[in-house]
Design a protein around this motif. Structure first.
Motif, PDB file in Angstrom:
ATOM      1  N   LYS A 126    -114.320  31.562-129.967  1.00 31.30           N
ATOM      2  CA  LYS A 126    -114.310  29.805-129.833  1.00 31.30           C
ATOM      3  C   LYS A 126    -114.742  29.753-131.227  1.00 31.30           C
ATOM      4  N   ILE A 147    -110.957  28.497-130.956  1.00 27.20           N
ATOM      5  CA  ILE A 147    -111.166  27.580-130.676  1.00 27.20           C
ATOM      6  C   ILE A 147    -111.751  25.828-131.761  1.00 27.20           C
ATOM      7  N   ILE A 198    -107.893  21.741-124.411  1.00 30.03           N
ATOM      8  CA  ILE A 198    -109.358  22.432-125.337  1.00 30.03           C
ATOM      9  C   ILE A 198    -110.580  22.011-124.789  1.00 30.03           C
ATOM     10  N   GLN A 252    -111.225  21.146-122.403  1.00 32.45           N
ATOM     11  CA  GLN A 252    -112.238  22.437-121.254  1.00 32.45           C
ATOM     12  C   GLN A 252    -112.607  23.057-121.356  1.00 32.45           C
ATOM     13  N   MET A 253    -111.716  24.278-122.263  1.00 32.07           N
ATOM     14  CA  MET A 253    -111.725  24.998-122.923  1.00 32.07           C
ATOM     15  C   MET A 253    -112.884  25.409-123.342  1.00 32.07           C
ATOM     16  N   ASP A 254    -113.236  24.500-124.207  1.00 33.96           N
ATOM     17  CA  ASP A 254    -114.926  24.197-124.728  1.00 33.96           C
ATOM     18  C   ASP A 254    -115.909  24.850-123.858  1.00 33.96           C
ATOM     19  N   MET A 313    -115.434  25.101-121.158  1.00 34.35           N
ATOM     20  CA  MET A 313    -115.546  26.034-120.237  1.00 34.35           C
ATOM     21  C   MET A 313    -116.388  27.353-121.037  1.00 34.35           C
ATOM     22  N   SER A 314    -115.998  27.650-122.647  1.00 36.09           N
ATOM     23  CA  SER A 314    -116.466  28.533-123.010  1.00 36.09           C
ATOM     24  C   SER A 314    -117.988  28.890-123.159  1.00 36.09           C
TER      25      SER A 314
END
Length: 168
Positions: free
Chosen positions: A101, A105, A141, A143-145, A147-148
């Protein structure tokens, strides 16, 4: 299958997988060896078992220490440094997610947001297309953040951990 054969096959497989994740083969192999080792290993132990150079092993150990995936230890009366891996899989995952991250990210998030802010007055079709792509990329991005962040909270959230176990 003998223990040494299992270790060798795992180290080789983990090394190949590591390269597809953007990690050097040596780093993945050293980490794999250490994951399967119940006791600490010295630089010399690792060099001997993996047939890697001292410089390569030293560089890899420093990287794994920086990621908090292994710990440095000393023994009274012994000048050698020894290393032992974190063996808690949830801790390993948390540390890898945290580092990825920070290194991947967040810089991508900052870059895309800055570029998106530069497209506020998109006029022609190409600029509109660029703005739309950056908007979608920014959403992905984000959403990925999110999710992380959710994955980082799993260790502390027994319910979420159980849900993940049920779906796997």
């Amino acid at each position: 299958m003998k223990t040494d054969e299992i270790k060798t096959q795992f180290v080789q497989a983990w090394g190949v997988l590591g390269t597809s994740w953007g990690i050097s083969r040596s780093t993945a192999q050293v980490h794999a060896l250490m994951l399967l080792s119940s006791s600490e290993l010295s630089t010399e132990d690792i060099m001997q078992q993996l047939q890697l150079s001292r410089g390569n092993v030293n560089m890899v150990l420093r990287e794994l220490v920086n990621w908090n995936l292994i710990y440095k230890q000393t023994k009274p009366g012994d000048r050698k440094e020894y290393f032992i891996a974190e063996h808690d899989i949830w801790q390993i995952a948390t540390r890898i997610i945290t580092e990825r991250k920070k290194r991947e990210i967040m810089p991508a998030k900052q870059t895309v947001k800055a570029l998106l802010n530069s497209t506020t007055d998109a006029k022609d079709s190409e600029q509109v297309h660029i703005k739309n792509m950056l908007t979608e990329l920014n959403s992905f991005i984000e959403q990925m953040d999110a999710m992380s962040e959710l994955l980082l909270k799993v260790e502390k959230n027994a319910l979420l951990k159980n849900v993940l176990k049920m779906i796997s």
